[in-house]
Scaffold this motif. Structure first.
Motif, short mmCIF file in Angstrom:
data_model
loop_
_atom_site.label_atom_id
_atom_site.label_comp_id
_atom_site.label_asym_id
_atom_site.label_seq_id
_atom_site.Cartn_x
_atom_site.Cartn_y
_atom_site.Cartn_z
N ARG A 277 -9.86 6.27 -14.99
CA ARG A 277 -9.24 7.40 -15.67
C ARG A 277 -8.12 8.03 -14.84
O ARG A 277 -7.10 8.46 -15.38
N GLU A 278 -8.32 8.09 -13.54
CA GLU A 278 -7.35 8.77 -12.67
C GLU A 278 -6.17 7.88 -12.28
O GLU A 278 -5.06 8.37 -12.11
N HIS A 279 -6.43 6.57 -12.11
CA HIS A 279 -5.38 5.71 -11.55
C HIS A 279 -5.12 4.44 -12.35
O HIS A 279 -4.19 3.70 -12.03
N GLY A 280 -5.93 4.16 -13.36
CA GLY A 280 -5.71 2.96 -14.16
C GLY A 280 -6.24 1.70 -13.50
O GLY A 280 -7.08 1.75 -12.60
N ILE A 281 -5.71 0.58 -13.95
CA ILE A 281 -6.21 -0.72 -13.46
C ILE A 281 -5.48 -1.17 -12.21
O ILE A 281 -6.10 -1.41 -11.17
N VAL A 282 -4.15 -1.28 -12.27
CA VAL A 282 -3.38 -1.81 -11.15
C VAL A 282 -3.44 -0.89 -9.94
O VAL A 282 -3.67 -1.34 -8.81
N ARG A 287 -6.22 -1.71 -6.80
CA ARG A 287 -5.31 -1.25 -5.76
C ARG A 287 -5.66 -1.87 -4.41
O ARG A 287 -6.80 -1.85 -3.97
N GLY A 288 -4.64 -2.43 -3.76
CA GLY A 288 -4.83 -3.03 -2.44
C GLY A 288 -5.20 -4.49 -2.47
O GLY A 288 -5.36 -5.12 -1.42
#
Length: 294
Positions: A277-282, A287-288
Motif C-alpha cells: 500500500r505504501e510503496h507498491g511492487i517495484v 525494492r533492492g
C-alpha cells in the motif's frame, strides 16, 4: 571402507565445504547485502538512492569499511547456516529416498522437498544471528556537526544486541521476529535452488559433457565454472518468487528500531499489505532486488 564410514566422511565434507563456501560467497557480496537491507527497510539515510548510488553514498558517508558493516555477524552465522543446510540436505535426501522410494517420477519432487527442509532447518537454527546481522547492517554512522565521526545510535555489537532484544522487545521469542516469512520464503527458494541446480547440472552433463564436464575417478562431473553458472541461475529464479517474503522478513526484524516502523511488527501478511500500500511492487515488495532498482 565400510558404507557407514564412507557416509560419515561424505557428510563431514559436506558440512565443512558448505560452511566455507557460504562464508566466501557472503563476504564477496557483503556490500550488496548491506545496501539491499538498507533499501528493503527504507532507511532514512538511503531511501532516495538506488543500489549503485547507495553503495557510493555508503563509502562517502561511512568510509569503505561501511560496506561491510554487519559482515562479522554474518560470518558468525553463515558457517553454521551453510554447513547445516548442506549437511541436512544430504540427510533429508537419503531419508526421503528410503521413505518414498527412488522411482524416477518421484525423484525430482523429493529433491525439491529435501532442499526445502534443509533450508528451513538452517534458517531456524541460526535465525537470531540473522536478526542481529540485519540490525547491524541497518545501523548508519553519520558525521557530527563538528566534523568528527559520531554514531547515530549506541554502537552495536552481536552479544549486546541479542541481550537488548530479549530484554526490551518481548523476551527470547523476540529473537525470532520475522521467522514466519523466512520459513514461507525458504520453502520455494531453497527447494528450487537445490532442485534447479540438480536439473541444470543434469541437462549440461547429458547434452554437453565435453564442454561443461570434467572426468574424475572415471566419472563425468560438472566443472567449477559450470557449477557457479547453474547455482547462479537456480538462485536467481528462486529469489524472484520468494523476494517479497524476504522484504517482509527484514521489515519485521527492524520494526522495533523506530516508532514509525513498529507497525511492521504485527505479522507477515500485515507487513506485506502495508508495504504494498505504501510503496507498491517495484519500490516496495521488490525494492533492492536488482541493481537498477531505486
Amino acid at each position: 571402507m565400510s558404507q557407514e564410514k564412507h557416509d560419515l566422511n561424505f557428510l563431514t565434507k559436506s558440512f565443512f565445504a558448505g560452511g566455507i563456501a557460504g562464508m566466501t560467497s557472503k563476504t564477496t557480496v557483503a556490500p550488496l547485502d548491506r545496501i539491499k537491507i538498507l533499501l528493503q527497510a527504507h532507511n532514512n539515510h538511503y531511501k532516495h538512492y538506488g543500489v549503485f548510488s547507495g553503495l557510493k553514498r555508503i563509502v562517502e558517508k561511512e568510509s569503505f569499511f561501511g560496506l561491510y558493516k554487519g559482515n562479522g555477524a554474518q560470518m558468525v552465522r553463515i558457517f553454521p547456516y551453510a554447513a547445516v543446510q548442506f549437511l541436512s540436505f544430504e540427510i533429508y535426501k537419503k531419508f526421503n529416498a528410503k521413505t518414498f522410494g527412488k522411482s524416477s517420477s518421484a525423484n525430482h519432487g523429493l529433491k525439491f522437498l529435501s532442499g526445502s527442509m534443509a533450508g528451513v532447518t538452517a534458517a531456524v537454527t541460526t535465525y537470531p544471528l540473522d536478526l542481529v546481522r540485519a540490525r547491524l547492517a541497518f545501523h548508519v554512522t553519520v558525521p557530527s556537526t563538528d566534523g568528527t565521526a559520531a554514531v547515530a545510535q549506541q554502537r552495536m555489537r552481536i552479544f549486546p544486541t541479542l541481550v537488548s532484544v530479549i530484554r526490551n522487545e518481548g523476551g527470547f521469542l523476540a529473537l525470532y521476529k520475522g521467522l514466519t516469512p523466512t520459513v514461507l520464503g525458504m520453502i520455494p527458494y531453497s527447494g528450487f535452488s537445490f532442485y534447479g541446480f540438480e536439473r541444470f547440472k543434469y541437462f549440461l552433463l547429458q547434452h554437453f559433457p565435453q564442454v561443461f564436464g570434467t572426468e574424475k575417478n572415471d566419472k563425468i562431473m560438472l566443472n567449477v565454472p559450470s557449477k557457479l553458472i547453474c547455482g547462479g541461475i537456480a538462485g536467481a529464479i528462486a529469489q524472484t518468487f520468494s523476494y517479497p517474503l524476504d522484504v517482509a522478513r527484514r521489515r519485521m526484524q527492524l520494526s522495533m528500531l523506530t516508532p514509525e516502523t513498529q507497525k511492521y511488527s504485527k505479522g507477515c501478511l500485515s507487513t506485506l499489505t502495508l508495504t504494498y500500500r505504501e510503496h507498491g511492487i517495484v519500490k516496495g515488495l521488490y525494492r533492492g532486488m536488482t541493481v537498477i532498482g531505486s
